[in-house]
Every structure is written in structure tokens, then in C-alpha cells.
Design a protein around this motif. Structure first.
Motif, PDB file in Angstrom:
ATOM      1  N   ASN A 100      42.608  34.747  33.009  1.00  0.00           N
ATOM      2  CA  ASN A 100      41.388  34.589  31.887  1.00  0.00           C
ATOM      3  C   ASN A 100      40.370  36.184  32.139  1.00  0.00           C
ATOM      4  O   ASN A 100      39.847  35.882  32.176  1.00  0.00           O
ATOM      5  N   ALA A 101      41.033  37.113  32.324  1.00  0.00           N
ATOM      6  CA  ALA A 101      39.741  37.806  32.818  1.00  0.00           C
ATOM      7  C   ALA A 101      39.069  38.663  31.842  1.00  0.00           C
ATOM      8  O   ALA A 101      39.653  38.618  30.820  1.00  0.00           O
ATOM      9  N   GLY A 110      27.422  36.167  46.156  1.00  0.00           N
ATOM     10  CA  GLY A 110      27.735  34.417  45.873  1.00  0.00           C
ATOM     11  C   GLY A 110      28.930  34.380  44.647  1.00  0.00           C
ATOM     12  O   GLY A 110      29.508  32.493  44.862  1.00  0.00           O
ATOM     13  N   ASP A 111      29.789  35.132  44.194  1.00  0.00           N
ATOM     14  CA  ASP A 111      30.737  34.887  43.011  1.00  0.00           C
ATOM     15  C   ASP A 111      31.778  35.584  43.340  1.00  0.00           C
ATOM     16  O   ASP A 111      31.896  36.232  44.307  1.00  0.00           O
ATOM     17  N   LEU A 112      32.989  33.809  43.774  1.00  0.00           N
ATOM     18  CA  LEU A 112      33.700  34.341  43.978  1.00  0.00           C
ATOM     19  C   LEU A 112      34.736  33.932  42.820  1.00  0.00           C
ATOM     20  O   LEU A 112      34.704  33.293  41.652  1.00  0.00           O
ATOM     21  N   LEU A 113      35.596  35.526  42.840  1.00  0.00           N
ATOM     22  CA  LEU A 113      36.510  35.559  41.219  1.00  0.00           C
ATOM     23  C   LEU A 113      38.003  35.535  41.257  1.00  0.00           C
ATOM     24  O   LEU A 113      37.775  36.023  42.839  1.00  0.00           O
ATOM     25  N   LEU A 114      38.743  35.799  40.739  1.00  0.00           N
ATOM     26  CA  LEU A 114      39.804  36.247  40.569  1.00  0.00           C
ATOM     27  C   LEU A 114      40.032  38.121  40.339  1.00  0.00           C
ATOM     28  O   LEU A 114      39.980  37.956  38.748  1.00  0.00           O
ATOM     29  N   TYR A 115      41.146  38.177  41.004  1.00  0.00           N
ATOM     30  CA  TYR A 115      40.845  39.529  40.355  1.00  0.00           C
ATOM     31  C   TYR A 115      42.509  40.004  39.979  1.00  0.00           C
ATOM     32  O   TYR A 115      43.350  39.888  41.228  1.00  0.00           O
ATOM     33  N   GLY A 116      43.064  40.496  38.869  1.00  0.00           N
ATOM     34  CA  GLY A 116      44.251  40.120  38.286  1.00  0.00           C
ATOM     35  C   GLY A 116      44.508  38.672  39.053  1.00  0.00           C
ATOM     36  O   GLY A 116      43.787  38.098  37.855  1.00  0.00           O
ATOM     37  N   SER A 117      45.403  38.763  38.893  1.00  0.00           N
ATOM     38  CA  SER A 117      46.061  36.698  38.970  1.00  0.00           C
ATOM     39  C   SER A 117      46.604  36.631  40.541  1.00  0.00           C
ATOM     40  O   SER A 117      46.814  35.159  40.805  1.00  0.00           O
ATOM     41  N   TYR A 131      35.346  46.784  35.910  1.00  0.00           N
ATOM     42  CA  TYR A 131      36.245  45.764  36.137  1.00  0.00           C
ATOM     43  C   TYR A 131      36.171  44.008  35.223  1.00  0.00           C
ATOM     44  O   TYR A 131      35.039  44.193  35.447  1.00  0.00           O
ATOM     45  N   ARG A 132      37.602  43.616  35.314  1.00  0.00           N
ATOM     46  CA  ARG A 132      37.528  42.850  34.461  1.00  0.00           C
ATOM     47  C   ARG A 132      38.027  41.728  35.762  1.00  0.00           C
ATOM     48  O   ARG A 132      39.069  41.601  36.662  1.00  0.00           O
ATOM     49  N   TYR A 133      37.760  40.526  35.822  1.00  0.00           N
ATOM     50  CA  TYR A 133      37.567  39.094  36.966  1.00  0.00           C
ATOM     51  C   TYR A 133      37.846  37.947  36.130  1.00  0.00           C
ATOM     52  O   TYR A 133      36.767  38.127  34.737  1.00  0.00           O
ATOM     53  N   THR A 134      38.100  36.618  36.754  1.00  0.00           N
ATOM     54  CA  THR A 134      38.343  35.640  35.846  1.00  0.00           C
ATOM     55  C   THR A 134      37.482  34.353  37.219  1.00  0.00           C
ATOM     56  O   THR A 134      37.800  35.210  38.182  1.00  0.00           O
ATOM     57  N   SER A 135      36.206  33.877  36.232  1.00  0.00           N
ATOM     58  CA  SER A 135      35.000  33.117  36.936  1.00  0.00           C
ATOM     59  C   SER A 135      36.484  31.996  37.949  1.00  0.00           C
ATOM     60  O   SER A 135      37.283  31.435  37.534  1.00  0.00           O
ATOM     61  N   ILE A 136      36.204  31.913  39.344  1.00  0.00           N
ATOM     62  CA  ILE A 136      36.360  31.214  40.207  1.00  0.00           C
ATOM     63  C   ILE A 136      35.704  30.059  40.893  1.00  0.00           C
ATOM     64  O   ILE A 136      35.438  28.252  40.458  1.00  0.00           O
TER      65      ILE A 136
END
Length: 161
Positions: A100-101, A110-117, A131-136
Motif C-alpha cells: 500500500n505504497a 532504520g526504515d525497513l520498507l517495501l519498494y513495489g511488491s 519514491y513510494r514505499y510501504t512500511s514494514i
């Protein structure tokens, strides 16, 4: 007079309940988590994980969202993460995670993020992004993260605490 009073009470109640659904509350933005990427709150129940890089161990709090939960379900993981741009390490999963970017504006150390899927990214420097990311997850205290990750590819272990 009575119908007017009832109408006034209903309008007041409706406006009061709608004010609690404002954008900041909807995104979980409070002073404690205002910098969370993608506005996700961290799991107050304590979904903590350990991130081990060599002999150095960091504690991170998983995001309380579908992506954080899906990542948690994959733990433990040992990943060979690739260096990129002198500010991040990444790993491409073969199977996608839910996403859900959104644009966080600023990436935090320290951010652990998802780029794309399917691209997991661990950031070790703070910078602005478009850029767009989803937080993990987010490392609770990223002090020493840059030194631990170094400037080459690195093996990183993720496990529940």
C-alpha cells in the motif's frame, strides 16, 4: 421545540464523531509515530524483531499493517542484501508481499520498507525521496546501523524477538 433540540443533538453528535475521523487519526499520526513511513502505526502489542548484522543486533518494531504481518510470517530470514546508492541495502523476494505504497517524503535511518511488491529495503541514511514505499518496520535505535552495514553487500538476519 423538541424536534429542533433532537436535530441539534444529532448534528452535534455527527460532527463530533466525524472530527475523530480526520486525516491524522486515519493515518495513525501522533507525535510518537509522526515520522512512520506511509503513516502506518507500529504494533503496540510489541511485534518486535531482531535484526542481526555480523555481531551487532538491533531491535525493530514491525508496522501494524498487512505488509508488516506478511513479513513477520516469513521470519526467520537470512538475506544477502545488496548495496545501493550508499544509503540502502535491498533484497528482491521471489514472491510478492501485500503493498500500500505512499510517498513518505523523508526516509529515516532504520526504515525497513517495501519498494513495489517484492523489494525489501533497509535504509541506513536519512534523506528526502519522491519514491513510494510501504512500511514494514523501523529500527528502534538505529545508532551504529551505518557502520554495521558498511558499504558492501551484507548478510542480514531477521527474526522475531
Amino acid at each position: 421545540m423538541k424536534p429542533l433540540l433532537i436535530t441539534f443533538i444529532m448534528i452535534f453528535s455527527l460532527s463530533l464523531s466525524m472530527s475523530s475521523c480526520g486525516k491524522n487519526n486515519e493515518l495513525g499520526t501522533t507525535p510518537e509515530n509522526a515520522n512512520n513511513t506511509n503513516g502506518n502505526t507500529t504494533n503496540p502489542a510489541g511485534s518486535k524483531m531482531k535484526i542481526t548484522i555480523g555481531a551487532v543486533v538491533f531491535t525493530a518494531t514491525l508496522s501494524n499493517n498487512a505488509t508488516g504481518n506478511a513479513f513477520k510470517a516469513r521470519l526467520p530470514l537470512t538475506l544477502n542484501m545488496t548495496e545501493l546508492n550508499s544509503n540502502e541495502k535491498y533484497f528482491d523476494f521471489q514472491t510478492a508481499l501485500p503493498s500500500n505504497a505512499a510517498n513518505p517524503g523523508t526516509i529515516q535511518t532504520g526504515d525497513l520498507l517495501l519498494y513495489g511488491s517484492n523489494t525489501l529495503v533497509l535504509f541506513y541514511k536519512t534523506f528526502s525521496t519522491s519514491y513510494r514505499y510501504t512500511s514494514i518496520a523501523r529500527i528502534d535505535n538505529p545508532s551504529g546501523l551505518t557502520a554495521a552495514l558498511g558499504n558492501e553487500n551484507v548478510t542480514v538476519e531477521f527474526e522475531l524477538e
